[in-house]
Design an enzyme around this catalytic site. Structure first.
Site, mmCIF file in Angstrom:
data_model
loop_
_atom_site.group_PDB
_atom_site.id
_atom_site.type_symbol
_atom_site.label_atom_id
_atom_site.label_comp_id
_atom_site.label_asym_id
_atom_site.label_seq_id
_atom_site.Cartn_x
_atom_site.Cartn_y
_atom_site.Cartn_z
ATOM 1 N N SER A 70 12.268 -57.506 -93.363
ATOM 2 C CA SER A 70 12.124 -57.973 -94.747
ATOM 3 C C SER A 70 13.296 -57.515 -95.606
ATOM 4 O O SER A 70 13.874 -58.307 -96.354
ATOM 5 C CB SER A 70 10.817 -57.454 -95.356
ATOM 6 O OG SER A 70 9.715 -57.906 -94.619
ATOM 7 N N SER A 198 14.490 -56.845 -86.590
ATOM 8 C CA SER A 198 13.491 -55.821 -86.870
ATOM 9 C C SER A 198 13.025 -55.186 -85.572
ATOM 10 O O SER A 198 12.640 -55.892 -84.629
ATOM 11 C CB SER A 198 12.304 -56.477 -87.588
ATOM 12 O OG SER A 198 11.296 -55.528 -87.807
ATOM 13 N N THR A 236 18.845 -41.144 -97.006
ATOM 14 C CA THR A 236 19.080 -40.491 -95.715
ATOM 15 C C THR A 236 18.521 -41.362 -94.599
ATOM 16 O O THR A 236 17.395 -41.836 -94.671
ATOM 17 C CB THR A 236 18.411 -39.098 -95.712
ATOM 18 O OG1 THR A 236 18.978 -38.347 -96.787
ATOM 19 C CG2 THR A 236 18.641 -38.370 -94.395
ATOM 20 N N CYS A 323 -8.459 -67.642 -94.235
ATOM 21 C CA CYS A 323 -9.296 -66.446 -94.231
ATOM 22 C C CYS A 323 -8.579 -65.246 -93.657
ATOM 23 O O CYS A 323 -8.921 -64.121 -93.946
ATOM 24 C CB CYS A 323 -10.567 -66.696 -93.439
ATOM 25 S SG CYS A 323 -11.767 -67.579 -94.408
#
Ligand SMILES: Cc1ncc(COP(=O)(O)O)c(C=O)c1O
Lengths: 394, 144
Positions: A70, A198, A236, A323
């Site tokens: 992201s 990622s 860091t 849902c």
């Protein structure tokens, strides 16, 4: 328990864990420190950067470590927008089925006066380079197209799209979060200017990723502070996570061909087996498809209840139903490929990894049809379809 | 999944009174497939008492559990008692629902009302129309 949700996240590999452990224990130094403990961490960081770069055919200076996919997506897009803005170019091209990390960043830019054009992805769920060519304008500052789709598994023609962007002199970013470690990536041969990945999608740790940025492209920091990552990302460094990511990526890339072959065979069995369920349809590109991705819609049922019953049988999967997303609408990806709402609610994604076995595939194929049938027996929609009060879509 | 209480999971895994009913005295259907939830409730009514109930649901786990528990709450009750069932009581009977699933309990309440309304209409029984809002104005689907 059968884990078939590897597009959501993967298990940390033993190799990654082994690589990380020393930096969670004795090697706790801050890479910015001058002393030997700090310098040992700095060396580990450098070595991880070299490994990640090598896996992409990039140079180490082109790799920026981030907190995940992201952040890499946000930074790539915002950086390109700032570059464009300075030249008065405020048109961005993307696709309708990108991850929200891309789409929401683009929405933010829209509010800042950028014009965002989302290319339609058709019923198969892909875009072709000619669509990109036709959309590029004088004021286009960025094309961002995902390497492979996380829900429906389509693999996009990245090298061709990259070639069009090169020819037109437009920056090209690709969200390769689902591709890295699973598909061959070569940023030079594939004409990629910026690429996000990622670690937790290829058996690395969560909360760490990387952004590849071709030399010469100025990057805007999202986080201000110290001079880490050559001033492009303060804070860091998460040394153990970065080291784990590099180890996982190196391993995944080394075994890529073999793993893909095994997974594709299992995937195709699943697809063939689930296709036998009446009134079902495969979502995504049937040919150019991630080796581990299976995604179906089953008419007359809803995805969340399907997932709960699968879970009760020890099968972990996911769905694009509303849902499961906590919103009213089903997955934007399924809507983008033209699935009507009522069908998109009944979707199932099974995403495999190299650890999945033949026995597991057989078990999934025995249990899933029974569960679909059970839910259909409770469903007023299914009964309406069966007695002709409602038209079948699939 | 710890998303749901044990009671919700029990009703979901072992739904009560599920299926179609032959010659019901009242049928109600609420929700729509577009939103991802449809509940259908069938009532058998004798001397103003609900002697049998059946339901069918297209929807998530909490939608199936809400309709299942609702059938238990109205079986053997008078029509007036059934009409008094609220979505809150459905939630309580389930031991709670996640906030974004509360609309499922509203649909359960509405499906009972809709089935009773059908019974009233079929039998020419007078009733206060304002007690039965139509699906479009209910907004339960928007409660996420
Ligand atoms: C295509 C795609 N892009 C971006 C992301 C976000 O990655 P991360 O979870 O590391 O922030 C994901 C993972 O969910 C993804 O599948």
């Amino acid at each position: 328990m059968i884990y078939a949700d590897n597009a959501a996240t993967t298990k940390l590999s033993q190799t990654a864990l082994n690589a990380m452990l020393p930096y969670l224990t004795e090697g706790y130094g801050n890479p910015s420190s001058l002393h030997s403990v700090g310098q040992a961490a700095a060396e580990a960081l450098q070595s991880a950067r070299e490994d990640v770069a090598a896996c992409l055919n990039a140079s180490p200076r082109e790799i920026l470590f981030t907190s995940g996919g992201s952040e890499a997506d946000n930074q790539a897009i915002l950086s390109a927008a700032r570059i464009g803005e300075r030249k008065g170019k405020k048109h961005i091209i993307s696709t309708a089925f990108e991850h929200h990390a891309v789409l929401h960043t683009l929405q933010k830019l829209q509010k800042q006066g950028f014009e965002v054009e989302l290319l339609p992805v058709g019923s198969v769920g892909t875009v072709i380079a000619e669509q990109v060519r036709a959309a590029i304008r004088e004021d286009t500052c960025l094309v961002t197209v995902m390497f492979a789709n996380n829900e429906i598994g389509s693999i996009l023609p990245i090298a061709e799209i990259g070639a069009v962007c090169r020819e037109k002199g437009v920056l090209f970013h690709t969200d390769a979060v689902q591709a890295a470690g699973h598909l061959p990536i070569d940023v030079q041969a594939q004409n990629i200017d910026m690429l996000s990945l990622s670690a937790h999608k290829f058996h690395g740790p969560k909360g760490v990723g990387a952004l590849y940025v071709k030399t010469g492209i100025p990057v805007t920091p999202l986080i201000e502070g110290g001079a880490q990552e050559r001033g492009k990302r303060a804070g860091t460094e998460n040394v153990p996570a970065i080291v784990g990511m590099a180890a996982a990526l190196k391993e995944a890339v080394a075994n890529l061909g073999e793993t893909a072959k095994k997974m594709t065979a299992l995937r195709d069995q699943l697809i063939a087996g689930l296709a036998k369920i009446p009134h079902s349809a495969l979502n995504g590109d049937p040919v150019n498809r991630l080796p581990g991705n299976v995604n179906f819609c089953f008419e007359g049922i809803e995805g969340e209840s399907l997932l709960l019953l699968l879970d009760a049988k020890g099968i972990c999967a996911s769905s694009g139903s509303a849902c499961t997303s906590g919103s009213l609408d089903p997955s934007h990806v399924l809507l983008a490929i033209g699935r009507p709402h009522e069908v998109a609610h009944g979707s199932l994604r099974l995403s495999l990894c190299e650890a999945n076995t033949q026995e597991e595939i057989d078990y999934i194929l025995t249990e899933t049809p029974k569960i679909v049938e059970r839910l259909r027996s409770l469903s007023p929609v299914w009964h309406d379809l069966m007695n002709g009060k409602r038209q079948f879509i699939l | 999944m710890a998303l749901y209480t044990e009671t919700v999971m029990d009703h979901f895994m072992n739904p009560r009174n599920v299926g179609e009913m032959e010659n019901p005295d009242g049928v109600g259907e609420v929700g729509n497939a577009k939103c991802g939830d449809i509940m259908k409730m069938y009532l058998k009514i004798e001397n103003n008492v609900i002697t049998d109930v059946k339901f069918e649901t297209f929807g998530c786990g909490s939608a199936i559990a809400s309709s299942s528990v609702a059938t238990e709450m109205i079986k053997g009750k008078t029509v007036e008692e059934a009409l008094a069932v609220t979505n809150k009581q459905v939630v309580e009977a389930l031991g709670g629902l996640p906030a974004h699933k509360l609309h499922c309990s509203v649909l359960a309440e509405e499906s009972i009302k809709s089935a009773v309304k059908d019974y009233y209409d079929k039998n020419g029984i007078e009733y206060d129309h304002s007690l039965f809002p139509d699906c479009e104005s209910c907004e339960a689907c928007r409660m996420v």
